[in-house]
Design an enzyme around this catalytic site. Structure first.
Site, PDB file in Angstrom:
ATOM      1  N   HIS A 273      -0.684  -7.208  -3.530  1.00  0.00           N
ATOM      2  CA  HIS A 273      -0.036  -6.564  -4.673  1.00  0.00           C
ATOM      3  C   HIS A 273       0.592  -7.643  -5.534  1.00  0.00           C
ATOM      4  CE1 HIS A 273       2.202  -3.750  -7.077  1.00  0.00           C
ATOM      5  NE2 HIS A 273       1.538  -2.766  -6.489  1.00  0.00           N
ATOM      6  N   ASP A 327      -2.147   1.985  -1.177  1.00  0.00           N
ATOM      7  CA  ASP A 327      -3.455   2.614  -0.967  1.00  0.00           C
ATOM      8  C   ASP A 327      -3.950   2.524   0.473  1.00  0.00           C
ATOM      9  OD1 ASP A 327      -3.847   3.506  -3.559  1.00  0.00           O
ATOM     10  OD2 ASP A 327      -4.522   1.541  -4.225  1.00  0.00           O
TER      11      ASP A 327
HETATM   12  N1  CMC Z   1      -7.706  -9.462   0.382  1.00  0.00           N
HETATM   13  C1  CMC Z   1      -7.894 -10.785   0.513  1.00  0.00           C
HETATM   14  N2  CMC Z   1      -7.349 -11.703  -0.308  1.00  0.00           N
HETATM   15  C2  CMC Z   1      -6.585 -11.256  -1.300  1.00  0.00           C
HETATM   16  C3  CMC Z   1      -6.329  -9.890  -1.493  1.00  0.00           C
HETATM   17  C4  CMC Z   1      -6.928  -8.968  -0.606  1.00  0.00           C
HETATM   18  N3  CMC Z   1      -6.752  -7.659  -0.746  1.00  0.00           N
HETATM   19  N4  CMC Z   1      -5.533  -9.726  -2.558  1.00  0.00           N
HETATM   20  C5  CMC Z   1      -5.287 -10.953  -3.023  1.00  0.00           C
HETATM   21  N5  CMC Z   1      -5.919 -11.883  -2.267  1.00  0.00           N
HETATM   22  C6  CMC Z   1      -5.906 -13.328  -2.462  1.00  0.00           C
HETATM   23  C7  CMC Z   1      -6.907 -13.726  -3.534  1.00  0.00           C
HETATM   24  O1  CMC Z   1      -8.183 -13.970  -3.002  1.00  0.00           O
HETATM   25  C8  CMC Z   1      -6.255 -14.953  -4.100  1.00  0.00           C
HETATM   26  O2  CMC Z   1      -6.483 -16.016  -3.210  1.00  0.00           O
HETATM   27  P1  CMC Z   1      -6.660 -17.532  -3.747  1.00  0.00           P
HETATM   28  O3  CMC Z   1      -5.372 -17.883  -4.416  1.00  0.00           O
HETATM   29  O4  CMC Z   1      -6.963 -18.306  -2.522  1.00  0.00           O
HETATM   30  O5  CMC Z   1      -7.818 -17.481  -4.722  1.00  0.00           O
HETATM   31  C9  CMC Z   1      -4.755 -14.620  -4.051  1.00  0.00           C
HETATM   32  O6  CMC Z   1      -4.605 -13.697  -2.971  1.00  0.00           O
HETATM   33  C10 CMC Z   1      -4.236 -13.982  -5.328  1.00  0.00           C
HETATM   34  O7  CMC Z   1      -5.093 -12.867  -5.627  1.00  0.00           O
HETATM   35  P2  CMC Z   1      -5.232 -12.219  -7.042  1.00  0.00           P
HETATM   36  O8  CMC Z   1      -6.391 -11.286  -7.031  1.00  0.00           O
HETATM   37  O9  CMC Z   1      -5.177 -13.288  -8.070  1.00  0.00           O
HETATM   38  O10 CMC Z   1      -3.884 -11.400  -7.099  1.00  0.00           O
HETATM   39  P3  CMC Z   1      -3.483 -10.383  -8.224  1.00  0.00           P
HETATM   40  O11 CMC Z   1      -2.010 -10.321  -8.236  1.00  0.00           O
HETATM   41  O12 CMC Z   1      -4.192 -10.687  -9.494  1.00  0.00           O
HETATM   42  O13 CMC Z   1      -4.129  -9.010  -7.693  1.00  0.00           O
HETATM   43  C11 CMC Z   1      -4.516  -7.031  -6.542  1.00  0.00           C
HETATM   44  C12 CMC Z   1      -3.447  -7.995  -7.066  1.00  0.00           C
HETATM   45  C13 CMC Z   1      -3.836  -5.755  -6.076  1.00  0.00           C
HETATM   46  C14 CMC Z   1      -5.467  -6.680  -7.682  1.00  0.00           C
HETATM   47  C15 CMC Z   1      -5.262  -7.702  -5.387  1.00  0.00           C
HETATM   48  O14 CMC Z   1      -4.384  -7.965  -4.334  1.00  0.00           O
HETATM   49  C16 CMC Z   1      -6.438  -6.884  -4.911  1.00  0.00           C
HETATM   50  O15 CMC Z   1      -7.514  -6.955  -5.513  1.00  0.00           O
HETATM   51  N6  CMC Z   1      -6.274  -6.066  -3.796  1.00  0.00           N
HETATM   52  C17 CMC Z   1      -7.334  -5.245  -3.304  1.00  0.00           C
HETATM   53  C18 CMC Z   1      -7.457  -3.972  -4.139  1.00  0.00           C
HETATM   54  C19 CMC Z   1      -6.305  -3.038  -3.908  1.00  0.00           C
HETATM   55  O16 CMC Z   1      -5.919  -2.741  -2.793  1.00  0.00           O
HETATM   56  N7  CMC Z   1      -5.741  -2.519  -5.021  1.00  0.00           N
HETATM   57  C20 CMC Z   1      -4.640  -1.583  -4.999  1.00  0.00           C
HETATM   58  C21 CMC Z   1      -3.393  -2.211  -5.563  1.00  0.00           C
HETATM   59  S1  CMC Z   1      -1.888  -1.304  -5.240  1.00  0.00           S
HETATM   60  C22 CMC Z   1      -2.038   0.195  -6.036  1.00  0.00           C
HETATM   61  C23 CMC Z   1      -2.411   0.176  -7.462  1.00  0.00           C
HETATM   62  O17 CMC Z   1      -2.081  -0.736  -8.219  1.00  0.00           O
HETATM   63  O18 CMC Z   1      -3.065   1.130  -7.876  1.00  0.00           O
END
Ligand code: CMC
Length: 396
Positions: A273, A327
């Site tokens: 998140h 989620d």
């Molecule tokens: N599994 C594995 N690695 C992850 C995950 C995950 N779920 N989430 C983030 N990371 C890693 C990502 O690979 C990156 O690593 P590195 O720095 O080595 O490249 C680092 O953490 C930062 O990730 P990011 O995607 O740049 O983080 P963000 O703040 O842009 O994204 C997020 C947040 C929620 C989109 C992301 O964590 C994600 O895609 N999660 C999976 C989808 C999910 O569960 N979404 C629901 C979010 S909560 C409810 C809502 O908003 O509706």
């Protein structure tokens, strides 16, 4: 999208910083919701999410979010009665929905039907408090009816009418499943709605505020937010979590799944998140709700896979601040309540409409249209060339 485009950069001309995804960039003042992502605390209008989920109802929480204070008994009775009175949707909306393809995603159906309400209630008097109240009532009342209606319509049935003797959540489950649910199931569903009602400037709420800032009508605000919520990185993740748990299949396969995800940089759905560096407090409450449901109605075998995934990932993803988000356990709760998987995100929308409307109202209170800038990286000063003189280029 290349990494070069998503890295933080400084605009040399203006000296301003571009932060991809606006991470850490405030875009408004707001008094609706507060998140402490390091401690894992969440509150609406100063009330902790734990207290609201235990003691409030979704409609009371909606009132709190939108008008800033808990309603007194008369205000709550009036609001509940108004919402109950407006639950029905016009036969024209239902007929329009009958023309949607049965194979279409319910979020697309919801976006279209929410937008269509603007055709029926088109007087755009957004500086009139009564108009705002009426629009809030209509949207809170009709969105669940439209979600349930599409579920029956796509099965080839006529939607069933709301029942006035049932409270908000019990009535939605009745319209959706065609049977009156156990009061415990209805109360747990209502608590789920409270948990999902608001979460500050997430993508769909930002979308709602951007749309609101043009002074368009609230139905367009909600329709744009529904479209944003649908994506798999946002509300759509709750559908993907169950698919992932089923793919893993057994607690014994969790370790190999995580190895593969980490090696191949695949996102583990329901984890991570932007705001939290610890377990999302809503995930903890949803896990308790799942256990309450399993104790009463029988366990979901995927729960053991989920728990093992959470335990295994603590040492593998935890050091990066990646923990279960809202989620992760919600799908298990919704499945136990008999909600089809592709309705998980529309159910999220039923709840989040409260937060979107709170932000709509707040945006109108101190509005300036959103119009951010960009760092232009394209070509400059090119001369138009006649088609016959063009050579083949990469884009052709
Ligand atoms: N599994 C594995 N690695 C992850 C995950 C995950 N779920 N989430 C983030 N990371 C890693 C990502 O690979 C990156 O690593 P590195 O720095 O080595 O490249 C680092 O953490 C930062 O990730 P990011 O995607 O740049 O983080 P963000 O703040 O842009 O994204 C997020 C947040 C929620 C989109 C992301 O964590 C994600 O895609 N999660 C999976 C989808 C999910 O569960 N979404 C629901 C979010 S909560 C409810 C809502 O908003 O509706």
């Amino acid at each position: 999208m290349s990494q070069a485009q998503v890295r933080e950069t400084i605009n040399e001309a203006s000296g301003t910083v571009f932060r991809p995804g606006l991470e850490g960039v405030p875009v408004t003042h707001s008094s609706i919701c507060d998140i402490d992502g390091l401690q894992g605390n969440l509150s609406y209008r100063g009330y902790s999410i734990q207290e609201l989920a235990a003691k409030s109802t979704f409609l009371e929480t909606t009132y709190l979010l939108i008008w800033g204070e808990l309603p007194n008994p008369q205000q709550l009775r009036d609001f509940e009665a108004e919402v109950q009175m407006h639950r029905r949707v016009s036969f024209r909306v239902r007929d329009m929905m009958k023309c949607f393809p049965a194979t279409g995603h319910p979020m697309d159906a919801l976006q279209s039907s929410a937008a269509s309400l603007g055709l029926f209630y088109s007087r755009r008097a957004i500086d009139n408090p009564q108009y705002i109240y009426d629009a809030v009532v209509r949207l809170i009342a009709k969105i669940p009816t439209m979600v349930a209606a599409f579920q029956l319509i796509r099965k080839g049935q006529d939607p069933i009418q709301p029942r006035d003797d049932l409270a908000y959540s019990a009535n939605f489950l009745y319209m959706l499943t065609e049977r009156e649910q156990d009061p415990l199931a209805a109360r747990i569903f209502d608590r789920c709605l409270i948990l999902h009602a608001e979460h500050s400037l997430n993508a769909s709420t930002f979308s709602a505020r951007v749309t609101a800032s043009t002074l368009t009508d609230p139905y367009a605000v909600v329709a744009s937010a529904v479209g944003t919520l649908a994506g798999p990185l946002h509300g759509g993740a709750n559908e993907d979590v169950l698919a992932m748990l089923e793919e893993i299949g057994s607690p014994n396969n969790v370790s190999a799944y995580l190895d593969d995800a980490i090696t191949n940089k695949k996102k583990v759905m329901g984890f991570g998140h932007r705001e939290y560096r610890v377990k999302d407090p809503r995930a903890s409450i949803l896990q308790d709700l799942a256990e309450e449901l399993f104790a009463r109605f029988g366990k979901d075998e995927m729960y053991d896979v989920a728990r093992e995934l959470e335990a295994e990932s603590a040492s593998r993803l935890g050091p990066k601040g990646i923990f279960p988000n809202v989620d992760f356990y919600s799908g298990l709760v919704y499945r136990k309540l008999g909600i089809p998987r592709d309705l998980f995100t529309p159910v999220f929308a039923i709840s989040r409409v409260a937060g979107w409307l709170a932000h709509w109202r707040e945006q109108l209170g101190a509005n300036r249209i959103f119009r951010p800038s960009q760092i232009y990286t394209g070509s400059k000063s090119r001369q138009w060339i006649a088609p016959s003189e063009r050579t083949t280029t990469e884009g052709s």
